[in-house]
Design an enzyme around this catalytic site. Structure first.
Site, PDB file in Angstrom:
ATOM      1  CG  HIS A  36      -0.578   6.293   4.283  1.00 46.20           C
ATOM      2  ND1 HIS A  36      -1.642   6.283   5.717  1.00 46.20           N
ATOM      3  CD2 HIS A  36      -0.657   5.415   3.691  1.00 46.20           C
ATOM      4  CE1 HIS A  36      -2.826   5.525   5.341  1.00 46.20           C
ATOM      5  NE2 HIS A  36      -2.728   5.505   3.737  1.00 46.20           N
ATOM      6  CG  ASP A  49      -1.296   1.256   1.403  1.00 47.76           C
ATOM      7  OD1 ASP A  49      -1.811   2.170   0.376  1.00 47.76           O
ATOM      8  OD2 ASP A  49      -2.460   1.068   1.995  1.00 47.76           O
TER       9      ASP A  49
END
Length: 282
Positions: free
Chosen positions: A190, A185
């Site tokens: 993030h 991911d």
């Protein structure tokens, strides 16, 4: 631009997804296993005497995310956050294996300030066609609501008692999101400060699925008696962001095979809410 509401019900072709021992060891460490290197060896090692390695049930969510959702129309990716995740393990995941995975767009709900898009994923044994993992995942996309659609409903959630049966402290290391992204991911929300700022955050946030994995470990250690394969379903709603470096607490209630849980930040804000899980054999 508006989402394509006609995408509801569209599905992908089946995609073959495989994984091996290294993948599941990396995943376990990326959700906090091994902070005490003498514990959770069933998750973190493959050659410890007397220990047979197992896979955290939450790894099923990682496998489901390897299949791209069908196109739902244009939107700003920085405005999307993971809103809910629910997994059912029809049988334990092996340490190495192969599945045939299909994703389907479910409901697209109008929440006013944004839209909630549900994705349903089924992973089957390619040899037998038997279901192995079922996943339901919701994304909230800020700014895409207001199209006059159904708002949806919420299932009742109430633990069986005021006081939890288990309280599990968790420590999120500062580099946790950078480690977790190695599972595949690579959403820059993030890791990229500029991208996170466009999404309304002052710095990159932790993956919701990383919080989910930390929480799954807490459930395995408590209601599942340290046996990952005993946890047969897990799901909850991501209600507030978590930042790398924070401390969390998982509160757990159990009645037989039924489990309720929530994950709370150190400031008292609930990060993972309305959690429910089941264990085999109660």
């Amino acid at each position: 631009m508006p989402l394509d509401l006609s995408s509801r019900g569209t599905a992908t072709d089946a995609v073959t997804v495989d994984w091996d021992e290294r993948d599941v060891l990396l995943y376990a460490v990326s959700v906090g296993a091994g902070q005490d290197p003498l514990q959770e060896l069933v998750l973190t090692t493959e050659n410890t005497e007397g220990v047979t390695p197992e896979v955290l049930p939450s790894y099923g969510g990682v496998l489901a995310q390897r299949v791209l959702r069908p196109d739902i129309g244009p939107y700003d990716r920085s405005k999307l956050v993971h809103a809910e995740q629910h997994l059912v393990l029809h049988r334990p995941l092996p340490v190495a294996g192969r599945l045939s995975v299909t994703a389907r767009v479910g409901e697209i709900l109008d929440k006013g300030s944004g839209a909630v898009v549900w994705t349903e994923t089924i992973a089957v044994d390619p040899e037998t066609g038997d279901a192995v993992v079922s996943s339901r995942s919701a994304s909230f996309i800020r700014g895409e609501g207001g199209f006059g659609g159904d708002r949806g409903t919420s299932e009742a959630w109430e633990p069986p008692s005021p006081r939890p049966d288990h309280v599990v402290p968790l420590v999120i290391r500062p580099e946790q999101a950078l480690l977790y992204r190695l599972n595949g991911d690579r959403n820059p929300l993030h890791s990229d400060p500029a991208f996170a700022a466009r999404g309304g955050f002052d710095r990159p946030i932790l993956h919701g699925m990383c919080t989910f994995g930390f929480t799954c470990r807490a459930l395995v250690a408590t209601v599942a008696g340290g046996t990952p394969s005993a946890l047969t379903s897990i799901g909850g709603r991501f209600s507030s962001p978590v930042w790398p470096g924070e401390e969390l607490t998982v509160e757990v209630w159990q009645q037989g095979q039924q489990v309720w849980f929530r994950t709370v930040r150190a400031d008292g804000v609930v990060a993972l809410d309305r959690g429910r899980a089941t264990v085999a054999g109660g």
